[in-house]
Write an enzyme that holds these catalytic residues in place. Sequence first.
Site, PDB file in Angstrom:
ATOM      1  N   TYR A 146       0.861  -1.271  -0.064  1.00  0.00           N
ATOM      2  CA  TYR A 146       0.006   0.045   0.006  1.00  0.00           C
ATOM      3  C   TYR A 146       0.949   1.159  -0.034  1.00  0.00           C
ATOM      4  CZ  TYR A 146      -4.442  -2.209   0.919  1.00  0.00           C
ATOM      5  OH  TYR A 146      -5.691  -2.830   0.751  1.00  0.00           O
ATOM      6  N   LYS A 195       3.559 -15.449   3.032  1.00  0.00           N
ATOM      7  CA  LYS A 195       3.965 -16.058   1.875  1.00  0.00           C
ATOM      8  C   LYS A 195       5.621 -16.429   1.825  1.00  0.00           C
ATOM      9  CE  LYS A 195       2.374 -17.652  -2.254  1.00  0.00           C
ATOM     10  NZ  LYS A 195       1.526 -19.138  -2.292  1.00  0.00           N
ATOM     11  N   ASP A 227      -2.347 -18.503   1.311  1.00  0.00           N
ATOM     12  CA  ASP A 227      -3.264 -19.155   0.180  1.00  0.00           C
ATOM     13  C   ASP A 227      -4.010 -20.392   1.051  1.00  0.00           C
ATOM     14  OD1 ASP A 227      -0.827 -20.144   0.226  1.00  0.00           O
ATOM     15  OD2 ASP A 227      -0.765 -20.956  -1.703  1.00  0.00           O
ATOM     16  N   ASP A 251      -6.052  -7.083   4.371  1.00  0.00           N
ATOM     17  CA  ASP A 251      -7.139  -6.599   3.297  1.00  0.00           C
ATOM     18  C   ASP A 251      -8.195  -7.696   3.087  1.00  0.00           C
ATOM     19  OD1 ASP A 251      -8.749  -4.507   2.061  1.00  0.00           O
ATOM     20  OD2 ASP A 251      -7.628  -4.988   0.406  1.00  0.00           O
ATOM     21  N   ASP A 255     -11.792  -9.227   4.659  1.00  0.00           N
ATOM     22  CA  ASP A 255     -13.020  -9.462   3.913  1.00  0.00           C
ATOM     23  C   ASP A 255     -13.808 -10.743   3.939  1.00  0.00           C
ATOM     24  OD1 ASP A 255     -13.042  -6.749   3.119  1.00  0.00           O
ATOM     25  OD2 ASP A 255     -13.630  -7.094   1.308  1.00  0.00           O
TER      26      ASP A 255
HETATM   27  C1  IPM Z   1     -10.313  -1.356   3.814  1.00  0.00           C
HETATM   28  C2  IPM Z   1     -10.515  -1.204   2.539  1.00  0.00           C
HETATM   29  C3  IPM Z   1      -9.371  -0.061   2.267  1.00  0.00           C
HETATM   30  C4  IPM Z   1      -7.962  -0.868   2.313  1.00  0.00           C
HETATM   31  C5  IPM Z   1      -9.491   0.607   0.825  1.00  0.00           C
HETATM   32  C6  IPM Z   1     -10.818   1.451   0.662  1.00  0.00           C
HETATM   33  C7  IPM Z   1      -8.250   1.411   0.550  1.00  0.00           C
HETATM   34  O1  IPM Z   1     -10.446  -2.148   1.851  1.00  0.00           O
HETATM   35  O2  IPM Z   1     -10.135  -0.875   4.885  1.00  0.00           O
HETATM   36  O3  IPM Z   1     -10.023  -2.787   4.057  1.00  0.00           O
HETATM   37  O4  IPM Z   1      -7.648  -1.561   1.317  1.00  0.00           O
HETATM   38  O5  IPM Z   1      -7.491  -0.965   3.077  1.00  0.00           O
HETATM   39 MG    MG Z   2     -10.714  -3.869   2.425  1.00  0.00          MG
END
Ligand code: IPM
Ligand code: MG
Length: 361
Positions: A146, A195, A227, A251, A255
């Site tokens: 990032y 990884k 993975d 990240d 999710d």
């Molecule tokens: C998160 C989001 C952010 C990230 C985006 C919006 C830049 O996906 O906070 O997980 O990737 O960190």
């Molecule tokens: Mg995210």
Amino acid sequence: MNCKIVTIPGDGIGPEIVREACKVLDRVGEVYGHTFEYQEILMGGCSIDAYGVPLTDEALETARQSDAVLLGAVGGNVGNSRWYDVAPNLRPEAGLLAIRKGLNLFANIRPAYLYSELAEACPLKKEIIGNGFDMVIMRELTGGLYFGERHTEEVDGVLQATDTLTYNENEIRRIAIKAFDIAMKRRKHVISVDKANVLDSSRLWRKVVEEVAKDYPEVKLEHMLVDNCAMPLVMNPGQFDVVLTENMFGDILSDEASMITGSIGMLSSASLNESKFGMYEPSHGSAPDIAGLGIANPIATILSAAMMLRYSFDLDREADAVEAAVQAVLTEGYRTVDIMAEGCRKVGTAQMGDLIVKHIQ
Ligand code: IPM
Ligand code: MG
């Protein structure tokens, strides 16, 4: 206690959900005798509209002077908005990255917990859910891909894009320490995800995490390739306690973890620096498709406010009260549309906030 909170409603559903979290904080203040003062700043698309940049220096400075920051969400529909026809560093998400880096918020804590009431909304089979799961993803937030050097160039007539992934040992050590500290207060099990079969940065990650582990003899440490980790997360989520990982992997895995809690609308998060300062935000995005409809789930933001009470203000009793209120409302069968199930009562954003407020006494 008197706390100065900077709020960043942001874009999309952000303003609606932050409003509910502030209602809950105000109720906590009333019941437990604290004052929460709010100052609002712009970030993301709304800041681009007002100032041409996703985060102004003044806004960042205001956030820095506060005791804690409460964020809704930033961003809009990529490719479908005036906010995205500009250089990458001027887009809404760049504001989020700038505030994370600017306030040194390197430790991102994302708890993923299955409320038994929401087992129906969990996409996993009953036999996999078992007795549920309760994990914390500890994501490094200010390094890695990032924030590495990046550019796009033309080489011999061919477009080429480069992103770089760099970690130094200090960056790895400080997030590892946070993860082990949290593990000590939980089930004392850290799974460090990397990884290391491919990446140098991961090999350094593993080495430093092992060094840190020596100071925590009670904590069991395991390593998992990223993975390989993606599979047990949906096959045996109950085995995870603290998942420690770098920015990009965190990240993606957070999710994945959020989906199995039933809805990404349930997941809170805290992003902390070395001290008690933090920015608190739901893990989900700005959901532009449902913005303004009054149907967004405010629970992730309300639980993020609870994390603020706990981590920045040391108000554990108050944080417990907010979490218990959320639990009580779910037990009573109230649901926003994203977690709606048969036999439950559907409510909107503000009603959900009001119901939670009512349970804080
Ligand atoms: C998160 C989001 C952010 C990230 C985006 C919006 C830049 O996906 O906070 O997980 O990737 O960190
Ligand atoms: Mg995210």
